[in-house]
Structures are given as C-alpha cells and as structure tokens.
Write a protein that holds these residues in place. Structure first.
Motif, PDB file in Angstrom:
ATOM      1  N   TYR A 337       0.778  -1.006  -0.073  1.00  0.00           N
ATOM      2  CA  TYR A 337       0.091  -0.074   0.079  1.00  0.00           C
ATOM      3  C   TYR A 337       0.977   1.209   0.265  1.00  0.00           C
ATOM      4  O   TYR A 337       1.701   1.340   0.841  1.00  0.00           O
ATOM      5  N   ARG A 366      -5.282  -5.947  -6.681  1.00  0.00           N
ATOM      6  CA  ARG A 366      -5.642  -5.150  -5.533  1.00  0.00           C
ATOM      7  C   ARG A 366      -6.290  -6.213  -4.523  1.00  0.00           C
ATOM      8  O   ARG A 366      -7.094  -6.941  -5.010  1.00  0.00           O
ATOM      9  N   ASP A 367      -6.105  -5.968  -3.367  1.00  0.00           N
ATOM     10  CA  ASP A 367      -6.798  -6.627  -2.216  1.00  0.00           C
ATOM     11  C   ASP A 367      -8.018  -5.610  -1.576  1.00  0.00           C
ATOM     12  O   ASP A 367      -8.981  -6.130  -0.927  1.00  0.00           O
ATOM     13  N   HIS A 368      -7.592  -4.316  -1.688  1.00  0.00           N
ATOM     14  CA  HIS A 368      -8.556  -3.337  -0.808  1.00  0.00           C
ATOM     15  C   HIS A 368      -8.635  -2.197  -2.060  1.00  0.00           C
ATOM     16  O   HIS A 368      -7.817  -1.679  -2.494  1.00  0.00           O
ATOM     17  N   TYR A 369     -10.211  -2.183  -2.519  1.00  0.00           N
ATOM     18  CA  TYR A 369     -10.572  -1.278  -3.687  1.00  0.00           C
ATOM     19  C   TYR A 369      -9.990   0.012  -3.477  1.00  0.00           C
ATOM     20  O   TYR A 369      -9.307   0.788  -4.173  1.00  0.00           O
TER      21      TYR A 369
END
Length: 480
Positions: A337, A366-369
């Motif tokens: 990130y 991505r794992d968190h938009y």
C-alpha cells in the motif's frame, strides 16, 4: 393501496444530517492530523448517509485514555522486566558496514528505545512455504517455550497445523503463548482458541481495552507478526496465518511475501516487544525469560524498531523518514500500500534530488479497492517527482522491505501508509551488514524481473470516472 409518502422520512433525514454535523465537529476536535480532520469533516457534513457508520468504526484517530494507559503499563513493565537498554552505536571502525550513517543509528536507537546489537545471524524466508516450514520446524524442536503473535489467524489448513504444533508443544511440557488481534481475527471461531486452551496453550486476544473486546474500535490494531522459540530463534515479517499466504487464494495468488529468521542477541529485543503487548493484554508477564545468547559468527548488527499509536512520537513515520534520509546511493522499497504522509513523501522527493536511486514496488493486483485507488494516485505524484514505481505482476505483493544502499535492510510488518504510521502496532528489524544487504538485493532483483515500470500514462489514460474515484479515495488516506 396506500402510496408511500417520502415526507415521512424527513425527520429521519434531518436527524442523520444533524448527527453528521455533530460527528464532523467531533472529527475536527479529535482527529490527529489536519488532513484527516478535513477528510472526515467534509464527508460527514456532505455525505452523512455514507460516512456516519464508518466514522463510528474508523474515525477515532486519537484515543487519549488508551494511549495514557498503554504508556503507563509500558513504563511499569520496563521497571519489572528486563528491558533492553539504549546504547550508542559502536565506533565505525569496529563494524563492517561503516558507511551507514552513525547519526541515523543514534536516531533509531533513541526513537525505538532499542539498542543496535552485534553478533546476529539473519536470513530471508521468501514466501509462505519457506516461512511456515521454518516456523513449524522451530516450534517442533522447542525445548522451553514458544511465543506466537499474529494479526490474522485463519482456522484453515495452515491455521490447524499451527494449532496442532502448539498443542503438541504444551503436551511435552513446553510453555506456549498465543496472542492474536481481536479485530484481525474477528472470524476466528471460538472453537479454535478453545482447543488451544484445552491443550495447555496460554491464549489471549489483543484489544484496545483489556476488559472486553472493543468491536467499535477498528483503529489501534496490533499488526505485528512475531514468533520466538526458546529465546534463540525469532521470526518477523509480513505473513499472517492462512492458506492465502501460501498462495491458495485466487485471484491474489501467487502471494509474494517475506519473513526473516533472526538468531542471536537481537532475539531478546524482539521478544520484549511481544512482552509489552502481552503485559498490556493480560496484566501479567509471560513466564519465559530469554537466556543469554552468544554472538554469532555472521556478525550482523540488528536494531529492533517497535512502533505504535501509544508512542510519544509518530515513531513509524519518523523511522521511514530517517531511513530514507540515510540513503546515499540507493533506496528500494516494497509495500502493498502506497499511501505515504507528507513527511515521508517529502523525504522521498529529497532523496531523488540528491541523486539516490529511489524505487518503490507495489502490487498490480488489489486486495482493498479504496487503498488501491489511492495508491495509484500517489504513484502518479511519485513518478512526477522522479521516483520510479514498479508494479509486481505475478500475484499480490505483500512484503514490507526497505533496502538502503549496499549496507542495510529493514524487514517487518509496516506498510508505507498512514495506518502503519499512526494507527497500528508494527515491528521492523533493521539489519546493517553488507552480506545481508546483498541477499536482499538479489531477492528484490528477482522481483523486479517480474514487474512493469509504470509512467504518468497509467493515470492519464484512466477514464474520468476512475480519476474521480482515485481523488475521492485519497481523501481517506489518513485512515488507509
């Protein structure tokens, strides 16, 4: 048939707007940073329907009562337990990596209240299979005690392997301690921890309040990953416990992460970080005093850097600033990130201006938009400042590595984002040694072979709607 009258909702809508304005005032008074205060105040005042509930869980960036209590507990612990003593760095002529700025070492020592200790052996554990094979092997051969601390633990195949290994330890008389974050492990079934307790393992959750798990406080999470066996071997890095960390969760697989195994005197300092967390959670000291360790022939100098929201200063952010400022030729960073604060971003820009080869590797998946969109916009700003940004293509990149010139590398749990800088408890281990730096360089070069360097076009070619989404996502950067 009676028609619905929208005017019936007027009192409810008015109440939501009033609550939004009250929450906006609360954010202005209580949020730690001006950027965070502005982000919350504007969103709560204009979009209370969307932001009021998230603010309940995420908005408290300042928790004075917790901070004061945590500091008091830590000070009490240092009086009762064997706390590492600060020490000045050794004379530059006595350590092999003398090119590393001694002033930076003195800063790190004062910042983290941990000494730089010689005589260690550190090796990289690349990806989940190598990491958990080493951890489970160490636990299997434990003779005295085992300490396990993770942010996330899943009750899946890997989690069950860890559980069985700890129960087997307890069965043969080895003391086993298991600390897990109450929010990171929100979906861990009670049967898992009950089985550990029934098997003789001492289990406890980490929460911002000791007497109960505070489900309304998603900030101040314990993001550390620490395993210590017999005070002789310690494991620190980016892996949590779950099959996704072994690459068994499409579409993020193959998962790219890095842990390190540390042997030598620095193990006691890593264990003390766990002891602080355990003491806060249980109000008891763990019965596992580390034995004295003989220096290893590898001669690596290690400095353990624990950081967290209860620190008197913003330790994690300042650690990254000083590490960036220490670079003279090269600074390579990998992070899942990219949401830096102004101090870190300014240090990165200054490093470029003084001729440092600054590269940052981030995921292509991505794992968190929201975090991914904010990271994309920060990547564009970084490229405009001359920082080279690379996207890792094969799978999700989760490792947290900082390589400084040819002499030092830091590996641990901290991301390059505000959540790590100010809201989470983290741990990094800085190793000053040319041989280890070369090992990390070779690892990162293999990773760079699987990346694509991005340019300004990634942002400029994005559709207008996505650009708006990126800018909206960046508004929440103080809590990402």
């Amino acid at each position: 048939m009676q028609h619905f009258d929208w005017s019936d909702l007027a009192p409810l809508l008015a109440l939501i707007h009033v609550l939004g304005l009250i929450a906006a005032c609360h954010a202005i008074l209580n949020t730690r940073t001006s950027q965070g205060a502005i982000a919350w105040a504007v969103s709560l005042a204009t979009m209370p329907y969307l932001t009021l509930v998230p603010y309940l869980f995420l908005g408290r960036s300042k928790f004075a009562g917790y901070v004061d209590a945590r500091r008091l507990r830590n000070e009490t612990l240092r009086e009762r337990a064997h706390a590492p003593e600060r020490a000045a760095p050794p004379p530059s002529s006595s350590w092999p990596a003398y090119e590393f700025d001694p002033r930076a070492i003195r800063t790190f020592v004062q910042l983290g209240a941990m000494p730089l200790v010689p005589g260690n052996s550190v090796r990289t554990l690349v990806n989940g299979e190598a990491t958990f094979a080493a951890i489970l092997d160490a636990i299997e051969h434990a003779r005295s005690y085992v300490i396990v601390q993770f942010f996330i633990v899943r009750a899946d195949a890997l989690g069950n392997l860890l559980k069985d290994a700890l129960v087997a330890c307890a069965a043969r008389g080895v003391r086993a301690f298991f600390l897990y974050d109450s929010i990171g492990c929100f979906d861990l079934p009670s049967s898992y921890t009950a089985a550990l307790s029934a098997g003789g393992v001492t289990v406890h959750p980490f929460a911002t309040r000791r007497l109960f798990v505070n489900r309304f406080q998603l900030n101040f999470r314990n993001h550390r990953k620490i395993v210590v066996v017999d005070g002789e071997r310690a494991f620190v890095g980016g892996h949590n416990v779950g099959v996704e960390y072994l690459g068994a969760k499409p579409p993020l697989s193959p998962w790219r992460d890095t842990h390190i195994e540390v042997r030598g005197p620095a193990v006691a300092n890593i264990q003390f970080v766990f002891t602080e967390d355990w003491y806060w959670a249980t109000q008891r000291l763990p019965d596992c005093e580390p034995p004295p360790q003989k220096p290893h022939d590898d001669g690596m100098f290690c400095l353990v850097m624990p950081t967290g929201p209860a620190d008197r200063q913003e330790t994690c952010s300042l650690f990254f600033v000083e590490a960036i400022n220490a670079a003279r030729k090269r600074l390579w960073i990998t992070t899942p990130y990219l949401v830096p604060d102004e101090a870190v971003f300014a240090a990165l820009r200054l490093a470029v201006l003084r001729g440092v080869d600054v590269r940052i590797m981030i995921p292509a998946r991505r794992d968190h938009y929201v975090v991914f969109e904010a990271s994309t916009l920060y990547a564009f700003d970084a490229i405009r400042a001359g920082i080279r940004i690379f996207r890792y293509k094969p799978g999700f990149l989760h490792q947290k590595v900082v390589l400084i010139d040819d002499v030092a590398a830091a590996i641990g749990s901290a991301n390059l984002d505000n959540r790590s800088f100010r809201l989470n408890f983290e741990i990094m281990v800085l190793t000053v040694h040319r041989g280890f730096a070369a090992e990390v360089e070779a690892m990162l070069l293999r990773d760079f072979d699987d990346t694509v360097e991005i340019d300004r076009g990634e942002y400029r070619r994005a559709p207008a709607l996505r650009k708006i989404t990126m800018h909206l996502a960046r508004l929440f950067s103080p809590i990402l």
